[in-house]
Design an enzyme around this catalytic site. Structure first.
Site, PDB file in Angstrom:
ATOM      1  N   GLY A  12      16.081  35.637  74.029  1.00 44.28           N
ATOM      2  CA  GLY A  12      17.365  36.348  73.976  1.00 44.28           C
ATOM      3  C   GLY A  12      17.119  37.847  73.906  1.00 44.28           C
ATOM      4  O   GLY A  12      16.164  38.287  73.271  1.00 44.28           O
ATOM      5  N   ASP A 141      17.191  37.659  64.866  1.00 48.10           N
ATOM      6  CA  ASP A 141      17.195  36.658  63.800  1.00 48.10           C
ATOM      7  C   ASP A 141      16.239  37.001  62.647  1.00 48.10           C
ATOM      8  O   ASP A 141      16.353  36.444  61.562  1.00 48.10           O
ATOM      9  CB  ASP A 141      16.806  35.278  64.356  1.00 48.10           C
ATOM     10  CG  ASP A 141      17.707  34.834  65.488  1.00 48.10           C
ATOM     11  OD1 ASP A 141      18.831  35.338  65.577  1.00 48.10           O
ATOM     12  OD2 ASP A 141      17.276  33.980  66.289  1.00 48.10           O
ATOM     13  N   HIS A 286      27.806  37.218  70.587  1.00 50.17           N
ATOM     14  CA  HIS A 286      26.824  38.098  71.236  1.00 50.17           C
ATOM     15  C   HIS A 286      27.080  39.583  71.030  1.00 50.17           C
ATOM     16  O   HIS A 286      26.224  40.393  71.392  1.00 50.17           O
ATOM     17  CB  HIS A 286      26.736  37.747  72.722  1.00 50.17           C
ATOM     18  CG  HIS A 286      26.160  36.378  72.933  1.00 50.17           C
ATOM     19  ND1 HIS A 286      26.919  35.248  72.782  1.00 50.17           N
ATOM     20  CD2 HIS A 286      24.913  35.971  73.230  1.00 50.17           C
ATOM     21  CE1 HIS A 286      26.161  34.185  72.990  1.00 50.17           C
ATOM     22  NE2 HIS A 286      24.932  34.591  73.263  1.00 50.17           N
TER      23      HIS A 286
HETATM   24  O1  F6P Z   1      17.695  34.048  68.919  1.00 50.24           O
HETATM   25  C1  F6P Z   1      18.698  34.983  69.138  1.00 50.24           C
HETATM   26  C2  F6P Z   1      20.047  34.321  69.238  1.00 50.24           C
HETATM   27  O2  F6P Z   1      21.026  35.327  69.404  1.00 50.24           O
HETATM   28  C3  F6P Z   1      20.409  33.390  68.087  1.00 50.24           C
HETATM   29  O3  F6P Z   1      20.809  34.092  66.943  1.00 50.24           O
HETATM   30  C4  F6P Z   1      21.460  32.537  68.715  1.00 50.24           C
HETATM   31  O4  F6P Z   1      21.555  31.271  68.107  1.00 50.24           O
HETATM   32  C5  F6P Z   1      20.977  32.388  70.134  1.00 50.24           C
HETATM   33  O5  F6P Z   1      20.095  33.470  70.376  1.00 50.24           O
HETATM   34  C6  F6P Z   1      22.064  32.398  71.169  1.00 50.24           C
HETATM   35  O6  F6P Z   1      21.489  32.139  72.406  1.00 50.24           O
HETATM   36  P1  F6P Z   1      22.242  32.302  73.795  1.00 50.24           P
HETATM   37  O7  F6P Z   1      22.170  33.768  74.156  1.00 50.24           O
HETATM   38  O8  F6P Z   1      21.473  31.448  74.721  1.00 50.24           O
HETATM   39  O9  F6P Z   1      23.657  31.884  73.597  1.00 50.24           O
END
Ligand code: F6P
Length: 362
Positions: A12, A141, A286
């Protein structure tokens, strides 16, 4: 000695990735006269026809305050278990040899992998197949071991704290409970530190399974003291003592990665069922990952980038840069990725929060 190094950003995105890319390019080009190439979209850029670009001083000009990553990223492209769809059927295939072959074809001698535990684990495995690498830890995280903190986290905590400040005034005006769900996967760092900074009344984290009775108690106690509103911050990975994590998609249905989400709604529904108080849910999502990095993350990303290039010059491969106290050090990647950095339920941060009257629902 003239060298070509490659950099990719995987997993991410998070604020500060561009600071790293800029620092790598500037210290490699300005101080050593090396060439730097950027692989696009994480390891995906080394599968099939390689996708990459030259990174010059001009290509990193002006990117320090920009969120995201100019190279693109992917959090679904694990080359050790890569999804290939044929005739409508998806199977997972090991394409790591192709990745190493493609990497070599670019003429680069070392890879800087910027990522969380997933990306760094993959890069470390690929090193054994002939792709020397150095790792840089990133994730909002903050769940990576061997470093005091990852860059991106400070910005995310800032975004959530600002949201909590804003939610306080509307919660207070309407005498409501606001349940705020934040990211973090199986670690509660974002919830705990933003909850502390943003004066939450209840903080729910995966490291402390909660009882709803504890949450009701906190809200009732505040009402008894004249506060007719409450702020509950819940990490997306928090779960009740008697229940499980709330998932939007299970690992089986999402290429091996769980998609978390929904615990905020669960908590809000339970509060509404048990207490006579209006409740709303806010899922920050996000927003926590997007936008400009904080000064702290710009500086940490820059320090990590510069140190990674130093390590390559010293031929210290298989290492990850890390922050320990006020110094940037390097550690064995395998030590960093074998377990998660989780909150100690009996540690100083939780104790401080409890001393301030914040409830964890234990
Ligand atoms: O690992 C970073 C993170 O933002 C987590 O906090 C969250 O669970 C995940 O990625 C969300 O992922 P995606 O961008 O695939 O929705």
């Amino acid at each position: 000695m003239s060298r070509t190094i490659a950099i990719l950003t995987g997993g991410g995105d998070c604020p500060g990735l561009n600071a790293v890319i800029r620092a790598v390019v500037r210290s490699a080009v300005l101080r050593r006269g090396w060439r730097v190439i950027g692989i696009e979209d994480g390891f995906d850029g080394l599968i099939g026809t390689p996708r990459w670009r030259e990174l010059t001083l001009a290509s990193v000009r002006g990117i320090l305050p920009r969120g995201g990553t100019i190279l693109g990223t992917s959090n679904r492209g694990n080359p050790l278990s890569y999804p290939i769809t044929e005739n409508g059927e998806t199977r997972l295939v090991d394409v790591s040899d192709e990745v190493v072959r493609n990497f070599r074809s670019l003429g680069a001698d070392t890879l800087i992998a910027v990522g969380g535990d997933g990306t760094l684990k993959i890069a470390r495995t690929l090193q054994d197949k002939g792709m020397p690498m150095v790792g840089i830890p990133k994730t909002i995280d903050n769940d990576l071991r061997c470093t005091d903190v990852t860059f991106g986290y400070n910005t995310a905590v800032g975004v959530v704290t600002e949201a909590l400040d804003r939610l306080h005034t509307t919660a207070e005006s309407h005498h409501r409970v606001m349940v705020v769900e934040v990211m973090g996967r199986d670690a509660g760092w974002i919830a705990l530190e933003s909850g502390l900074a943003g004066s939450a009344d209840v903080i729910l984290i995966p490291e402390i399974p909660f009882r709803m009775e504890g949450v009701y108690e906190a809200i009732e106690r505040r009402r008894a003291h004249g506060s007719r509103f409450s702020i509950v911050v819940t990490a997306e990975g928090a779960f009740p003592v008697t229940g499980q994590k709330a998932l939007q998609l299970s690992a089986e249905n999402n290429l091996g990665v769980e998609r978390l989400g929904g615990i905020g709604q669960f908590v809000a529904d339970e509060i509404t069922r048990h207490l006579d108080i209006e409740t709303r849910v806010v899922v920050l999502g996000h927003v926590q990952r997007g936008g400009t990095p904080s000064p702290f993350d710009r500086i940490l990303g820059s320090r990590f980038g510069v140190r990674a290039v130093d390590l390559i010059e010293q031929e210290k491969y298989g290492r990850m840069v890390a922050l320990r106290g006020r110094s940037v050090i390097d550690v064995d990647i395998s030590d960093a990725v074998n377990a998660l950095n989780l909150i100690d339920p009996e540690g100083d941060l939780v104790k401080t929060a409890e001393a301030l009257g914040i409830m964890f629902g234990r």
